[in-house]
Design a protein around this motif. Structure first.
Motif, PDB file in Angstrom:
ATOM      1  N   LYS A   1      44.253  54.796  82.843  1.00  0.00           N
ATOM      2  CA  LYS A   1      43.064  55.381  83.525  1.00  0.00           C
ATOM      3  C   LYS A   1      42.722  56.854  83.054  1.00  0.00           C
ATOM      4  O   LYS A   1      41.641  57.220  83.145  1.00  0.00           O
TER       5      LYS A   1
ATOM      6  N   ALA B   1      33.919  59.630  89.493  1.00  0.00           N
ATOM      7  CA  ALA B   1      34.230  60.549  90.545  1.00  0.00           C
ATOM      8  C   ALA B   1      35.241  61.695  89.939  1.00  0.00           C
ATOM      9  O   ALA B   1      35.713  61.433  88.896  1.00  0.00           O
TER      10      ALA B   1
ATOM     11  N   VAL C   1      41.959  59.361  96.127  1.00  0.00           N
ATOM     12  CA  VAL C   1      42.536  58.130  95.445  1.00  0.00           C
ATOM     13  C   VAL C   1      43.241  58.501  94.606  1.00  0.00           C
ATOM     14  O   VAL C   1      43.300  59.564  93.803  1.00  0.00           O
TER      15      VAL C   1
ATOM     16  N   LYS D   1      45.874  57.163  91.583  1.00  0.00           N
ATOM     17  CA  LYS D   1      45.976  55.984  90.728  1.00  0.00           C
ATOM     18  C   LYS D   1      47.026  56.073  89.580  1.00  0.00           C
ATOM     19  O   LYS D   1      47.254  57.369  88.861  1.00  0.00           O
TER      20      LYS D   1
ATOM     21  N   ALA E   1      46.202  51.522  92.604  1.00  0.00           N
ATOM     22  CA  ALA E   1      44.981  52.364  93.071  1.00  0.00           C
ATOM     23  C   ALA E   1      45.423  52.630  94.612  1.00  0.00           C
ATOM     24  O   ALA E   1      45.313  51.662  95.161  1.00  0.00           O
TER      25      ALA E   1
ATOM     26  N   VAL F   1      44.348  54.220  97.968  1.00  0.00           N
ATOM     27  CA  VAL F   1      43.268  54.972  98.805  1.00  0.00           C
ATOM     28  C   VAL F   1      44.092  55.750  99.683  1.00  0.00           C
ATOM     29  O   VAL F   1      44.646  55.177 100.724  1.00  0.00           O
TER      30      VAL F   1
ATOM     31  N   GLU G   1      41.636  61.350  92.297  1.00  0.00           N
ATOM     32  CA  GLU G   1      40.212  61.543  92.113  1.00  0.00           C
ATOM     33  C   GLU G   1      39.576  61.515  93.690  1.00  0.00           C
ATOM     34  O   GLU G   1      40.240  61.219  94.617  1.00  0.00           O
ATOM     35  N   GLU G   2      38.646  61.886  93.655  1.00  0.00           N
ATOM     36  CA  GLU G   2      37.680  61.887  94.848  1.00  0.00           C
ATOM     37  C   GLU G   2      37.510  60.723  95.348  1.00  0.00           C
ATOM     38  O   GLU G   2      37.074  59.682  94.480  1.00  0.00           O
ATOM     39  N   PHE G   3      37.247  60.662  96.498  1.00  0.00           N
ATOM     40  CA  PHE G   3      36.877  59.117  97.258  1.00  0.00           C
ATOM     41  C   PHE G   3      35.484  58.898  97.147  1.00  0.00           C
ATOM     42  O   PHE G   3      34.804  59.736  97.742  1.00  0.00           O
ATOM     43  N   MET G   4      34.959  57.812  96.780  1.00  0.00           N
ATOM     44  CA  MET G   4      33.552  57.674  96.723  1.00  0.00           C
ATOM     45  C   MET G   4      33.377  56.584  97.985  1.00  0.00           C
ATOM     46  O   MET G   4      34.138  55.609  98.134  1.00  0.00           O
TER      47      MET G   4
ATOM     48  N   GLU H   1      30.317  48.371  96.417  1.00  0.00           N
ATOM     49  CA  GLU H   1      30.972  48.104  95.005  1.00  0.00           C
ATOM     50  C   GLU H   1      30.591  46.960  94.316  1.00  0.00           C
ATOM     51  O   GLU H   1      30.302  45.681  95.088  1.00  0.00           O
TER      52      GLU H   1
ATOM     53  N   LYS I   1      38.082  42.481  98.294  1.00  0.00           N
ATOM     54  CA  LYS I   1      39.486  42.794  97.856  1.00  0.00           C
ATOM     55  C   LYS I   1      40.519  42.843  99.022  1.00  0.00           C
ATOM     56  O   LYS I   1      41.527  42.357  98.794  1.00  0.00           O
TER      57      LYS I   1
ATOM     58  N   ASN J   1      44.824  45.386 100.159  1.00  0.00           N
ATOM     59  CA  ASN J   1      43.892  44.814  99.074  1.00  0.00           C
ATOM     60  C   ASN J   1      44.777  43.640  98.297  1.00  0.00           C
ATOM     61  O   ASN J   1      46.050  43.843  98.166  1.00  0.00           O
TER      62      ASN J   1
ATOM     63  N   MET K   1      30.468  51.968  91.751  1.00  0.00           N
ATOM     64  CA  MET K   1      30.161  52.103  93.361  1.00  0.00           C
ATOM     65  C   MET K   1      28.831  52.770  93.307  1.00  0.00           C
ATOM     66  O   MET K   1      28.390  53.710  92.621  1.00  0.00           O
TER      67      MET K   1
ATOM     68  N   VAL L   1      34.091  53.318  89.105  1.00  0.00           N
ATOM     69  CA  VAL L   1      35.303  53.152  89.812  1.00  0.00           C
ATOM     70  C   VAL L   1      36.298  52.992  88.855  1.00  0.00           C
ATOM     71  O   VAL L   1      37.225  53.724  88.835  1.00  0.00           O
ATOM     72  N   GLU L   2      36.157  51.950  88.076  1.00  0.00           N
ATOM     73  CA  GLU L   2      37.037  51.694  86.973  1.00  0.00           C
ATOM     74  C   GLU L   2      36.449  50.840  85.727  1.00  0.00           C
ATOM     75  O   GLU L   2      35.225  50.039  86.207  1.00  0.00           O
TER      76      GLU L   2
HETATM   77  P1  AMP Z   1      41.034  50.323  90.634  1.00  0.00           P
HETATM   78  O1  AMP Z   1      42.287  49.773  90.390  1.00  0.00           O
HETATM   79  O2  AMP Z   1      40.610  51.511  90.145  1.00  0.00           O
HETATM   80  O3  AMP Z   1      40.019  49.048  90.562  1.00  0.00           O
HETATM   81  O4  AMP Z   1      40.723  50.370  92.350  1.00  0.00           O
HETATM   82  C1  AMP Z   1      40.826  49.423  93.120  1.00  0.00           C
HETATM   83  C2  AMP Z   1      40.341  49.314  94.314  1.00  0.00           C
HETATM   84  O5  AMP Z   1      40.319  50.838  94.888  1.00  0.00           O
HETATM   85  C3  AMP Z   1      38.651  49.655  93.855  1.00  0.00           C
HETATM   86  O6  AMP Z   1      37.907  48.353  93.781  1.00  0.00           O
HETATM   87  C4  AMP Z   1      38.014  50.541  95.057  1.00  0.00           C
HETATM   88  O7  AMP Z   1      37.797  49.596  96.189  1.00  0.00           O
HETATM   89  C5  AMP Z   1      39.276  51.394  95.399  1.00  0.00           C
HETATM   90  N1  AMP Z   1      38.839  52.591  94.877  1.00  0.00           N
HETATM   91  C6  AMP Z   1      39.345  53.198  93.533  1.00  0.00           C
HETATM   92  N2  AMP Z   1      38.769  54.319  93.095  1.00  0.00           N
HETATM   93  C7  AMP Z   1      37.945  54.600  94.123  1.00  0.00           C
HETATM   94  C8  AMP Z   1      37.389  56.022  94.624  1.00  0.00           C
HETATM   95  N3  AMP Z   1      37.289  56.812  93.806  1.00  0.00           N
HETATM   96  N4  AMP Z   1      36.703  56.094  95.627  1.00  0.00           N
HETATM   97  C9  AMP Z   1      36.659  54.763  96.455  1.00  0.00           C
HETATM   98  N5  AMP Z   1      37.381  53.877  96.330  1.00  0.00           N
HETATM   99  C10 AMP Z   1      37.954  53.592  95.129  1.00  0.00           C
END
Ligand code: AMP
Ligand code: GLY
Length: 421
Positions: free
Chosen positions: A103, A118, A141, A143, A153, A155, A185-188, A192, A214, A224, A273, A282-283
């Motif tokens: 990441k 973010a 968030v 990670k 990840a 939240v 990181e900042e929450f968005m 999605e 999810k 999730n 997002m 987001v990723e």
């Molecule tokens: P990731 O492993 O990065 O895909 O994160 C898994 C899930 O966490 C994502 O599909 C989002 O639902 C949530 N998530 C990850 N990063 C953020 C973010 N910065 N803001 C809001 N939700 C997030």
């Protein structure tokens, strides 16, 4: 042609089903495959982590193309191993797969190239991470830098949650070495979307978008999971938005990877997002989504094999059809207890009746055969997938098919696709 698919989940079943329809394919093989894949391919009992055996097998069989499904072998360099052996492989090198495998790497790349994502910082030190959390304020968030089987990840609605997440990753090492470094990181907020593109190292081709559900329970409640179901297309992700994402996110990211000596060959999963300030990343994932792949494969027009080959060989894209206006949904049926601990070995009934329904495919995610009977063998067991002219019809078809299937303790979301309007 002889094609080898590496993997054995629902995503790989959907790929095998689709690739097996290509008139170019004489022999389709899968390692390790699963009972569903076995209907379309010869399954060989080699695990995705057995790189030496996989390469030796592919060489011996003189396969024309290897398609790698999951992220772990890609991040661990399996595509590089096949390439060194002189085999065409669909899936990025380890260096390019770092876009998912680290990441911190992905976030730094986005920062260097001004790709919208973010705000964040990366930490090797828990105290500093906690200080940054306090400066930023919740929600946040946290990670893990490395791969953590989709659980990395966290939240965090409150500062306390964020500090606990930092401790869990960095001090308690709940995710092993993957959590030794964290990104905070900042929450968005926003919708999605998972958007998929193919890249041949220098050029990109858009496929389609899907939205994953999810959380384990209806209404996005509960913990999730890897994904309880999804639908495609996503109405909000219209042509204008796709163009914007291609120009501001996808092309700059792929160009940056190529410039940094890691040209990307394979499918790139762009996790977005749709925020009030426009689409943000987001990723990135270095593979098809699971279950997004299932929903995409039943909608994809034409023969995919020439596209996969062009991506693998770094060749120009062949002519391809526009995506039809059909809609699809995939409803995952899970084992009792999933995403926590779950039993296995339970008899599954009704798959044939489900598949007899028009437009329905049942993709196997976690199944096995025992004494000639189909039994459960994973958390997510079956991906019941339907395609139709309209979303409502696809949803109705998928749930009618789900109603045919039974195993002890099974559960699924009843609202897959409802957000599509
Ligand atoms: P990731 O492993 O990065 O895909 O994160 C898994 C899930 O966490 C994502 O599909 C989002 O639902 C949530 N998530 C990850 N990063 C953020 C973010 N910065 N803001 C809001 N939700 C997030
Ligand atoms: N469905 C989410 C993923 O494949 O990562």
């Amino acid at each position: 042609m002889k094609i080898l698919i590496v993997g054995g989940g629902g995503r790989e079943h959907a790929l095998a089903w689709r690739i097996g329809q290509s008139p170019r394919v004489d022999t389709l093989m899968a390692a390790p495959g699963n009972p569903g894949i076995a209907r379309h391919a010869q399954c060989v009992p080699i695990g995705v982590e057995a790189h030496d055996e996989l390469v030796a097998f592919a060489r011996r069989e003189r396969v024309d193309l290897v398609v790698i499904g999951p992220e772990a072998p890609l991040a661990a360099g399996l595509a590089d191993r096949f390439a060194v052996a002189g085999l065409a492989v669909f899936g990025p090198s380890a260096r390019a797969a770092a876009i998912e495998g680290s990441k911190a790497f992905a976030k730094d790349l986005m920062r260097r190239h001004g790709i919208p994502t973010a705000r964040f910082a990366t930490f090797d030190d828990a105290e500093r991470a906690r200080r940054f959390c306090r400066e930023m304020g919740a929600p946040l968030v946290v990670k893990t830098d490395g791969l953590a089987a989709g659980k990395g990840a966290i939240v965090c609605p409150t500062l306390e949650d964020a500090e606990a997440a930092v401790a869990q990753c960095m001090e308690q090492r709940a995710f092993g070495t993957a959590g030794a470094r964290v990104v905070v990181e900042e929450f968005m907020t926003g919708q999605e979307v998972s958007f998929f593109v193919l890249s041949n190292g220098s050029d990109v081709m858009a496929l389609a978008a899907a939205e994953d559900h999810k959380a384990v329970f209806d209404g996005d409640r509960g913990p999730n999971t890897g994904g309880m179901g999804c639908y495609s297309p996503v109405l909000a992700f219209d042509e204008a938005l796709e163009k914007r994402v291609m120009e501001t996110i996808v092309r700059p990211t792929l160009a940056a990877l190529a410039r940094e000596g890691a040209p990307y060959r394979g499918v790139l999963y762009v996790g977005l997002m749709l925020t009030a300030h426009g689409p943000k990343v987001v990723e990135f994932n270095c593979r098809f989504g699971d279950p997004e792949c299932q929903a995409l494969m039943v909608r994809a027009p034409g023969d995919l094999v020439p596209l996969l080959l062009a991506a693998a060989r770094g060749e120009a894209w062949p002519a391809y059809h526009p995506w039809p206006s059909t809609a699809s949904v995939c409803v995952n049926i899970a084992s009792r207890g999933y995403p926590g601990a779950y039993p296995t070995g339970l008899a599954i009934r009704g798959v044939e009746a489900a598949e007899a329904r028009p437009g329905v495919q049942v993709f196997h995610a976690g199944t096995a055969t025992k004494h000639g009977m189909l039994v459960t063998a994973g958390g997510r067991v079956l991906g019941v997938t339907a395609v139709a002219d309209h979303m409502d019809a696809a949803i109705a078809a998928a749930y009618a098919a789900v109603g045919e299937i039974a195993f002890e303790g099974m559960h699924y979301r009843t609202d897959v696709g409802r957000r599509s309007a």
